[in-house]
Design a protein around this motif. Structure first.
Motif, PDB file in Angstrom:
ATOM      1  N   SER A  17     -34.774  65.490 -60.900  1.00 22.06           N
ATOM      2  CA  SER A  17     -35.558  64.523 -60.085  1.00 22.06           C
ATOM      3  C   SER A  17     -35.354  64.287 -58.633  1.00 22.06           C
ATOM      4  O   SER A  17     -36.406  64.534 -57.694  1.00 22.06           O
ATOM      5  N   CYS A  21     -37.952  65.748 -55.408  1.00 22.10           N
ATOM      6  CA  CYS A  21     -38.319  64.656 -54.467  1.00 22.10           C
ATOM      7  C   CYS A  21     -38.232  65.184 -53.236  1.00 22.10           C
ATOM      8  O   CYS A  21     -38.795  65.109 -52.293  1.00 22.10           O
ATOM      9  N   THR A  25     -40.158  67.594 -48.412  1.00 24.46           N
ATOM     10  CA  THR A  25     -39.452  67.568 -47.237  1.00 24.46           C
ATOM     11  C   THR A  25     -38.901  68.912 -46.732  1.00 24.46           C
ATOM     12  O   THR A  25     -39.130  69.315 -45.454  1.00 24.46           O
ATOM     13  N   LYS A  37     -47.626  65.724 -51.634  1.00 21.63           N
ATOM     14  CA  LYS A  37     -46.320  65.204 -51.474  1.00 21.63           C
ATOM     15  C   LYS A  37     -46.137  64.016 -52.333  1.00 21.63           C
ATOM     16  O   LYS A  37     -45.148  63.826 -53.152  1.00 21.63           O
ATOM     17  N   LEU A  38     -47.228  63.300 -52.640  1.00 24.64           N
ATOM     18  CA  LEU A  38     -47.129  62.184 -53.576  1.00 24.64           C
ATOM     19  C   LEU A  38     -47.169  62.751 -55.114  1.00 24.64           C
ATOM     20  O   LEU A  38     -46.442  61.927 -55.780  1.00 24.64           O
ATOM     21  N   PHE A  40     -45.512  65.401 -56.000  1.00 28.13           N
ATOM     22  CA  PHE A  40     -44.151  65.705 -56.089  1.00 28.13           C
ATOM     23  C   PHE A  40     -43.156  64.438 -56.374  1.00 28.13           C
ATOM     24  O   PHE A  40     -42.306  64.447 -57.332  1.00 28.13           O
ATOM     25  N   LEU A  41     -43.532  63.378 -55.528  1.00 30.05           N
ATOM     26  CA  LEU A  41     -42.747  62.142 -55.402  1.00 30.05           C
ATOM     27  C   LEU A  41     -43.058  61.551 -57.157  1.00 30.05           C
ATOM     28  O   LEU A  41     -41.965  61.025 -57.485  1.00 30.05           O
ATOM     29  N   THR A  42     -44.266  61.562 -57.581  1.00 30.13           N
ATOM     30  CA  THR A  42     -44.565  60.825 -58.937  1.00 30.13           C
ATOM     31  C   THR A  42     -44.021  61.683 -59.864  1.00 30.13           C
ATOM     32  O   THR A  42     -43.170  61.214 -60.763  1.00 30.13           O
ATOM     33  N   GLY A  44     -41.103  63.541 -59.679  1.00 31.26           N
ATOM     34  CA  GLY A  44     -39.795  63.354 -59.614  1.00 31.26           C
ATOM     35  C   GLY A  44     -39.228  61.842 -60.104  1.00 31.26           C
ATOM     36  O   GLY A  44     -38.271  61.419 -60.737  1.00 31.26           O
ATOM     37  N   ALA A  45     -40.066  60.619 -59.769  1.00 32.50           N
ATOM     38  CA  ALA A  45     -40.059  59.651 -60.147  1.00 32.50           C
ATOM     39  C   ALA A  45     -39.903  59.403 -61.820  1.00 32.50           C
ATOM     40  O   ALA A  45     -39.189  58.724 -62.401  1.00 32.50           O
TER      41      ALA A  45
END
Length: 73
Positions: A17, A21, A25, A37-38, A40-42, A44-45
């Motif tokens: 994760s 995330c 970057t 980006k969102l 990937f962050l989702t 990762g979360a």
């Protein structure tokens, strides 16, 4: 007295994760669209949540030799 070693899936999922995330970057320029980006962050979360749940589940397994854990009384 030997303890069975287990594959640390929770720690691996948490590490994955962090990598997921960090991808936006490291790979995308600063002025790139926010939607990838969102995404990937989702993802990762979700991996982080699964890792936390797995780590908590690993602590609840009973001892293999039948002895009770005297520290959790």
């Amino acid at each position: 007295m030997t303890r069975e070693t287990r594959f640390p899936l929770g720690a691996i999922a948490s590490s994955v994760s962090a990598l997921i995330c960090a991808v936006p970057t490291l790979l995308f320029p600063a002025d790139s669209p926010i939607a990838p980006k969102l995404g990937f962050l989702t993802v990762g979360a979700v991996f982080f949540a699964l890792g936390v749940l797995r780590i908590r589940a690993e602590g609840r397994t009973p001892p293999a030799d039948g002895e009770g854990d005297v520290t959790r009384q």
